[in-house]
Design an enzyme around this catalytic site. Sequence first.
Site: not given
Ligand code: UDP
Length: 364
Positions: A209
């Site tokens: 993403h």
């Molecule tokens: N996550 C979720 N469902 C999904 C993809 C990710 O629940 O389909 C959760 C994942 O377990 C983690 C969080 O969302 O806890 C990560 O979010 P994201 O990748 O959007 O953000 P980042 O960590 O990159 O800031």
Amino acid sequence: MHITLIAGARPNFIKISPIINAIKKKQLDGADIRYSLVHTGQHYDKLMSGLFFDELNIPEPDVNLAAGSGTQAEQTASIMVAFEKYLMEHPTDLVLVVGDVTSTMACSIVAKKMGIKLAHVEAGIRSFDMSMPEEINRIVTDSLADYFFITSDFAKDNLKKNGVPDEKVFFVGNVMIDSLMANMQRLRRPEIFEDLELENGKYIVLTLHRPNNVDDIDTLLTMLGTIDENVNGTPVVFPIHPRTEQRLKGVDYHFANIRFVKPLGYLEFIYTIKHSMAVITDSGGITEETTIMHIPCMTLRDNTERMETCTVGTNELIGTNPKNLVPALQKLFAGEWKQGGIPRMWDGKTAERIVDIILKEFSR
Ligand code: UDP
């Protein structure tokens, strides 16, 4: 004392949940602590927001600022205007922000300009990559905070270099891991296992993403193509982030091994990672979750703000050139991926430590 908690986007909900639980526990012990929960509305989609409140039993927010759509500047501006108004009507002793999303930065600026103390959970982490909006959010937030709750020695060093005094920095561990540990017995097997005929240990999970990877359609398609061609026929489950889905709209593509699915709820997503062969991702939080579950993780970025997931955990930085995935996948299929260890204080008790420290600081 009263704390105003801020949450705006998917990873924030996962981080705020254990903090709310720790506050409630302290209340039961008779501590003088109350809280309000502000949802900025940055993520508003049911699959990116409401679902997490239901699954993680997060109470209804006291207010939703509904500052959801628009460019970075438009979102920042609408969150700031709405949050300032809210704070004027609802005074508080401390604003607590988590992570590094637009809401984190916007609410930090408002709180500080109104003379309110500010706590940052997951402070000090840096990718040193200013092309990431999150890096800017981290730097601004950490230039304003009064209390810095950190996950790693890397964060400590970064804050030290920025002149933050030691007594404001608290090594507490990782609230994302608190959530994971608290929910380990509640995980749910998603329906996609039947629909896609997935078998435990015989599929890979993919998430993408970051603007650098998905905003340019050719870059995105090349990345997906390279993954598709090098997984030896292994199914790749791709819960697709709304941002990425938007980019693929109207584009004609076919990848034999990649299974596109809607974003999964937290309990289903963690279940899916836990039973996978490996994860390919550009997320930050997911590299922490794979580390604690000892699942091989390939990060499609040139840098990470979570170095401990590489130095201690199962994560490896692959870079943004998809060709680098080829040897990494070969290593995975040869069974040669590192097992990894668990970073310090990733023990499920971080939120309790944070609340204890806040109470102590405010009783002075
Ligand atoms: N996550 C979720 N469902 C999904 C993809 C990710 O629940 O389909 C959760 C994942 O377990 C983690 C969080 O969302 O806890 C990560 O979010 P994201 O990748 O959007 O953000 P980042 O960590 O990159 O800031």
